[in-house]
Motif scaffolding. Structure first.
Motif, PDB file in Angstrom:
ATOM      1  N   THR A  23       0.838  -1.201   0.000  1.00 24.08           N
ATOM      2  CA  THR A  23       0.000   0.000   0.000  1.00 24.08           C
ATOM      3  C   THR A  23       0.868   1.243   0.000  1.00 24.08           C
ATOM      4  OG1 THR A  23      -0.132   0.013   2.422  1.00 24.08           O
ATOM      5  CG2 THR A  23      -1.917  -1.110   1.239  1.00 24.08           C
ATOM      6  N   ALA A  24       0.311   2.322  -0.546  1.00 23.02           N
ATOM      7  CA  ALA A  24       0.912   3.658  -0.465  1.00 23.02           C
ATOM      8  C   ALA A  24      -0.225   4.570  -0.027  1.00 23.02           C
ATOM      9  CB  ALA A  24       1.473   4.091  -1.806  1.00 23.02           C
ATOM     10  N   GLU A  25      -0.144   5.070   1.187  1.00 22.53           N
ATOM     11  CA  GLU A  25      -1.256   5.815   1.761  1.00 22.53           C
ATOM     12  C   GLU A  25      -0.868   7.229   2.150  1.00 22.53           C
ATOM     13  OE1 GLU A  25      -3.805   3.527   4.512  1.00 22.53           O
ATOM     14  OE2 GLU A  25      -2.214   2.002   4.384  1.00 22.53           O
ATOM     15  N   SER A  26      -1.785   8.130   1.881  1.00 24.14           N
ATOM     16  CA  SER A  26      -1.626   9.502   2.328  1.00 24.14           C
ATOM     17  C   SER A  26      -2.732   9.814   3.339  1.00 24.14           C
ATOM     18  CB  SER A  26      -1.639  10.465   1.143  1.00 24.14           C
ATOM     19  OG  SER A  26      -1.332  11.775   1.576  1.00 24.14           O
ATOM     20  N   CYS A  27      -3.926  10.178   2.875  1.00 27.17           N
ATOM     21  CA  CYS A  27      -4.976  10.640   3.784  1.00 27.17           C
ATOM     22  C   CYS A  27      -5.450   9.576   4.770  1.00 27.17           C
ATOM     23  CB  CYS A  27      -6.153  11.217   3.006  1.00 27.17           C
ATOM     24  SG  CYS A  27      -7.097  10.010   2.066  1.00 27.17           S
ATOM     25  N   MET A  83       1.748   6.978  -7.320  1.00 29.36           N
ATOM     26  CA  MET A  83       1.926   6.356  -6.006  1.00 29.36           C
ATOM     27  C   MET A  83       1.795   4.838  -6.109  1.00 29.36           C
ATOM     28  SD  MET A  83      -0.186   9.006  -3.540  1.00 29.36           S
ATOM     29  CE  MET A  83      -0.112   7.932  -2.092  1.00 29.36           C
ATOM     30  N   ALA A  84       0.748   4.370  -6.789  1.00 29.41           N
ATOM     31  CA  ALA A  84       0.534   2.926  -6.916  1.00 29.41           C
ATOM     32  C   ALA A  84       1.675   2.281  -7.698  1.00 29.41           C
ATOM     33  CB  ALA A  84      -0.809   2.651  -7.580  1.00 29.41           C
ATOM     34  N   GLU A  85       2.045   2.900  -8.795  1.00 26.42           N
ATOM     35  CA  GLU A  85       3.126   2.354  -9.622  1.00 26.42           C
ATOM     36  C   GLU A  85       4.457   2.372  -8.869  1.00 26.42           C
ATOM     37  OE1 GLU A  85       2.662   4.836 -13.055  1.00 26.42           O
ATOM     38  OE2 GLU A  85       0.870   3.747 -13.714  1.00 26.42           O
ATOM     39  N   GLY A  86       4.703   3.447  -8.140  1.00 21.04           N
ATOM     40  CA  GLY A  86       5.942   3.556  -7.371  1.00 21.04           C
ATOM     41  C   GLY A  86       6.003   2.541  -6.244  1.00 21.04           C
ATOM     42  N   ALA A  87       4.893   2.326  -5.564  1.00 22.61           N
ATOM     43  CA  ALA A  87       4.864   1.346  -4.475  1.00 22.61           C
ATOM     44  C   ALA A  87       5.056  -0.062  -5.019  1.00 22.61           C
ATOM     45  CB  ALA A  87       3.547   1.446  -3.712  1.00 22.61           C
ATOM     46  N   LEU A  95       0.426  -6.442  -6.408  1.00 20.22           N
ATOM     47  CA  LEU A  95      -0.624  -5.426  -6.346  1.00 20.22           C
ATOM     48  C   LEU A  95      -0.197  -4.334  -5.387  1.00 20.22           C
ATOM     49  CD1 LEU A  95      -3.561  -4.253  -6.607  1.00 20.22           C
ATOM     50  CD2 LEU A  95      -4.172  -5.789  -4.727  1.00 20.22           C
ATOM     51  N   ALA A  96      -0.325  -3.100  -5.839  1.00 23.71           N
ATOM     52  CA  ALA A  96      -0.139  -1.954  -4.945  1.00 23.71           C
ATOM     53  C   ALA A  96      -1.411  -1.122  -4.993  1.00 23.71           C
ATOM     54  CB  ALA A  96       1.059  -1.113  -5.352  1.00 23.71           C
ATOM     55  N   ILE A  97      -1.849  -0.700  -3.828  1.00 22.69           N
ATOM     56  CA  ILE A  97      -3.041   0.118  -3.680  1.00 22.69           C
ATOM     57  C   ILE A  97      -2.606   1.475  -3.137  1.00 22.69           C
ATOM     58  CG2 ILE A  97      -5.283   0.339  -2.544  1.00 22.69           C
ATOM     59  CD1 ILE A  97      -5.080  -2.758  -2.031  1.00 22.69           C
ATOM     60  N   ALA A  98      -3.032   2.553  -3.806  1.00 15.46           N
ATOM     61  CA  ALA A  98      -2.655   3.899  -3.367  1.00 15.46           C
ATOM     62  C   ALA A  98      -3.897   4.727  -3.069  1.00 15.46           C
ATOM     63  CB  ALA A  98      -1.826   4.590  -4.437  1.00 15.46           C
ATOM     64  N   ILE A  99      -3.771   5.609  -2.083  1.00 14.47           N
ATOM     65  CA  ILE A  99      -4.864   6.497  -1.682  1.00 14.47           C
ATOM     66  C   ILE A  99      -4.293   7.867  -1.390  1.00 14.47           C
ATOM     67  CG2 ILE A  99      -6.743   6.886  -0.055  1.00 14.47           C
ATOM     68  CD1 ILE A  99      -5.105   3.639   0.247  1.00 14.47           C
ATOM     69  N   THR A 100      -4.920   8.895  -1.967  1.00 13.80           N
ATOM     70  CA  THR A 100      -4.566  10.280  -1.657  1.00 13.80           C
ATOM     71  C   THR A 100      -5.842  11.095  -1.696  1.00 13.80           C
ATOM     72  OG1 THR A 100      -3.149  12.159  -2.212  1.00 13.80           O
ATOM     73  CG2 THR A 100      -3.915  10.811  -4.068  1.00 13.80           C
ATOM     74  N   GLY A 101      -6.056  11.930  -0.695  1.00 11.77           N
ATOM     75  CA  GLY A 101      -7.317  12.667  -0.668  1.00 11.77           C
ATOM     76  C   GLY A 101      -7.347  13.758   0.379  1.00 11.77           C
ATOM     77  N   VAL A 102      -8.527  14.335   0.517  1.00 15.95           N
ATOM     78  CA  VAL A 102      -8.773  15.400   1.484  1.00 15.95           C
ATOM     79  C   VAL A 102      -9.763  14.875   2.514  1.00 15.95           C
ATOM     80  CG1 VAL A 102      -9.542  17.778   1.829  1.00 15.95           C
ATOM     81  CG2 VAL A 102      -8.459  17.129  -0.333  1.00 15.95           C
TER      82      VAL A 102
END
Length: 161
Positions: A23-27, A83-87, A95-102
């Protein structure tokens, strides 16, 4: 609290294929990784999680180009994809799952509270999806984002050849 049904389903589907997940997580601040690792035995599937809350972390940890963030903002489709590709690249996961948000507060007219971008990256490519959860409050936006990320991850595994 996150319903562990989706996490169990994702882990089971990935396990059946012999896949590893990152995973690559922000928010969400690591909540997707936590939901997966809350399940006993998840270590044979879950490889690692990148908590990339700052723009610098996105660039330094998983190689999101700084100019991409500057041009589109951290909460955007191109950044979620990167983010997903980098992770996936950094971890070697299937599988990489990425999340970025407000999650809120602190939204703008262009990027309102509840706006979250997701991306999944597999050998088949990268898929991004936007969700507008609305101003539900920080905790509720984050919880909905975790549930959505797990569901999209499951779809990526089940839909793979």
């Amino acid at each position: 609290m996150i319903d562990e049904t989706r996490a169990r389903a994702l882990l089971g589907a990935a396990r059946a294929r012999g896949w590893h997940v990152a995973t690559a997580e922000s928010c969400t601040g690591g909540l997707v990784a936590a939901a997966l690792t809350d399940i006993p035995g998840s270590s044979d599937v879950f490889d690692r999680g990148y908590l990339t809350y700052s723009n610098a972390a996105k660039s330094e940890m998983i190689g999101v180009p700084g100019d991409l963030i500057a041009e589109h903002g951290a909460v955007s489709e191109p950044v979620a994809r990167a983010m997903a590709e980098g992770a996936r690249r950094a971890s070697g996961a299937d599988l990489a799952i990425a999340i970025t948000g407000v999650a809120g507060p602190g939204a703008s007219a262009a990027k309102p509270e509840g706006l979250v971008w997701f991306a999944t990256a597999t050998a088949r490519g990268t898929v991004a999806e936007r969700r507008d959860f609305g101003p539900l409050g920080r905790g509720n936006v984050r919880a909905r984002a975790v549930e959505t990320a797990l569901e999209l991850g499951l779809q990526a595994v089940v839909g793979a050849p």
